[in-house]
Design a protein around this motif. Structure first.
Motif, mmCIF file in Angstrom:
data_model
loop_
_atom_site.group_PDB
_atom_site.id
_atom_site.type_symbol
_atom_site.label_atom_id
_atom_site.label_comp_id
_atom_site.label_asym_id
_atom_site.label_seq_id
_atom_site.Cartn_x
_atom_site.Cartn_y
_atom_site.Cartn_z
ATOM 1 N N ASN A 110 0.846 -1.205 0.000
ATOM 2 C CA ASN A 110 0.000 0.000 0.000
ATOM 3 C C ASN A 110 0.882 1.257 0.000
ATOM 4 O O ASN A 110 2.115 1.176 -0.086
ATOM 5 C CB ASN A 110 -0.967 -0.018 1.191
ATOM 6 N N ASN A 111 0.242 2.397 0.122
ATOM 7 C CA ASN A 111 0.979 3.664 0.017
ATOM 8 C C ASN A 111 1.962 3.888 1.165
ATOM 9 O O ASN A 111 2.871 4.718 1.047
ATOM 10 C CB ASN A 111 -0.015 4.831 -0.048
ATOM 11 N N ASP A 112 1.775 3.171 2.264
ATOM 12 C CA ASP A 112 2.709 3.307 3.389
ATOM 13 C C ASP A 112 3.964 2.464 3.199
ATOM 14 O O ASP A 112 5.005 2.751 3.800
ATOM 15 C CB ASP A 112 2.019 2.887 4.700
ATOM 16 N N ASN A 113 3.831 1.408 2.396
ATOM 17 C CA ASN A 113 4.941 0.462 2.288
ATOM 18 C C ASN A 113 5.750 0.572 0.994
ATOM 19 O O ASN A 113 6.838 0.016 0.899
ATOM 20 C CB ASN A 113 4.399 -0.969 2.411
ATOM 21 N N THR A 114 5.181 1.257 0.026
ATOM 22 C CA THR A 114 5.901 1.411 -1.239
ATOM 23 C C THR A 114 5.503 2.736 -1.877
ATOM 24 O O THR A 114 4.544 3.387 -1.432
ATOM 25 C CB THR A 114 5.578 0.243 -2.192
ATOM 26 N N VAL A 115 6.238 3.145 -2.883
ATOM 27 C CA VAL A 115 5.908 4.395 -3.587
ATOM 28 C C VAL A 115 5.798 4.088 -5.072
ATOM 29 O O VAL A 115 6.450 3.178 -5.593
ATOM 30 C CB VAL A 115 6.973 5.488 -3.355
ATOM 31 N N CYS A 161 -7.794 -0.130 -0.283
ATOM 32 C CA CYS A 161 -7.534 0.703 0.890
ATOM 33 C C CYS A 161 -6.090 1.203 0.845
ATOM 34 O O CYS A 161 -5.160 0.387 0.792
ATOM 35 C CB CYS A 161 -7.777 -0.087 2.172
ATOM 36 N N ASN A 162 -5.926 2.482 0.852
ATOM 37 C CA ASN A 162 -4.587 3.093 0.872
ATOM 38 C C ASN A 162 -3.716 2.589 -0.276
ATOM 39 O O ASN A 162 -2.518 2.349 -0.120
ATOM 40 C CB ASN A 162 -3.917 2.806 2.224
ATOM 41 N N CYS A 213 9.891 -2.113 -1.650
ATOM 42 C CA CYS A 213 8.798 -2.318 -0.691
ATOM 43 C C CYS A 213 9.349 -2.596 0.702
ATOM 44 O O CYS A 213 10.287 -3.384 0.863
ATOM 45 C CB CYS A 213 7.916 -3.486 -1.152
ATOM 46 N N LYS A 214 8.749 -1.967 1.690
ATOM 47 C CA LYS A 214 9.188 -2.152 3.078
ATOM 48 C C LYS A 214 8.820 -3.527 3.624
ATOM 49 O O LYS A 214 9.410 -3.992 4.587
ATOM 50 C CB LYS A 214 8.555 -1.082 3.970
#
Length: 276
Positions: A110-115, A161-162, A213-214
């Motif tokens: 999602n947007n928190d873990n990758t760009v 979601c996100n 990716c985180k």
């Protein structure tokens, strides 16, 4: 215009229409295909999702095959065990057992873990975005987040979601419609039971995965070492869980440094509600 000519034309059209009507009635009477009551009864027991998860063209095709003895009950994922039992009872045969499955999105990108590497502004479809330089996501295996799966789901069981697709397992009936439309093949069907699931499909080496990716699986193998049932293997630089061997102990999820391995819990039953 001559009134007589107009009335004559109207009369001719009416006569032609009457003749055509009679021909159609006669044809429908003598050329009608007789209904198979057994097929009709079985069709009435199916949920009517027409998803094709059974391997046939839809509910009509599956009902026809069962009526002819060419298919067994238990292939209807949306209907589940209840429909399988009802059809088995009607046919007076066994084999009504069915393993319930639910959709699982194997990506936590999602947007928190990758760009995103670029901003996609084209046709609002994952299939279209995937054709444009492989989509906007940095991870070439990751969720595109445009929502083809959301539009395909008839039960409101999946949402974006996100920036990434998420499945509501209490609503999912396992019809497989979402997995069929995902251009990245990220949505798989897994048994509806307590088990470990790897939410990453990246097949690059760990160092490369870590750059995009985180929470991508780096294939470190820590999960393999702690699994008491040998249910996990490393294939193509990522962990793969064998659902038949996994007992849902959760040891692998605690050991995973990337948190891409999670424990899927058995959801409480909720009546699936099809979209109107």
């Amino acid at each position: 215009m001559d009134t007589h000519a107009i009335l004559s034309a109207v009369l001719i059209v009416c006569i032609i229409g009457l003749i055509c009507g009679v021909v159609l009635v006669v044809a429908s009477t003598f050329m009608a295909v007789p209904k198979d009551q057994k097929e009709e009864d079985i069709r009435a027991l199916l949920p009517g999702a027409n998803c094709g998860a059974c391997g046939f063209s839809g509910c009509d095709g599956y009902a026809a095959a069962m009526a002819k003895g060419e298919a067994q009950p238990g292939l209807c994922a949306p209907g589940g065990a209840a429909v399988a039992k009802a059809i088995s009872d009607y046919l007076g045969v066994g084999g009504g057992n069915i393993e319930e499955k639910v959709a699982c999105v194997q990506c936590f990108g999602n947007n928190d873990n990758t760009v995103n590497k670029v901003n996609y502004e084209g046709i609002d479809r994952c299939s279209a975005a995937n054709l444009v330089a492989g989509g906007s996501a940095s991870c070439s295996y990751g969720c595109l987040g445009v929502g083809d799966c959301v539009r395909a789901c008839q039960y409101g069981a999946i949402s974006v979601c996100n920036g990434a697709a998420v499945v509501d397992t209490t609503r999912c009936v396992g019809c497989t419609m979402c997995s069929k439309v995902c251009p990245r093949h990220l949505i798989t069907m897994v048994p509806k039971k307590r088990q470990a699931v790897n939410h990453c499909m990246n097949c690059d080496k760990g160092a490369d995965t870590n750059k995009v990716c985180k929470v991508g699986c780096i294939g470190c193998g820590k999960c393999v070492k702690v699994c008491p049932k040998e249910a996990i293997t490393i294939e193509n630089f990522r962990a793969k869980v064998d659902p038949e061997k996994c007992v849902g102990c959760g040891l692998c999820t605690k050991e995973c440094p990337r948190h891409c391995l999670t424990l899927m819990l058995v959801p409480k039953k909720a009546a699936p509600v099809a979209k109107s």
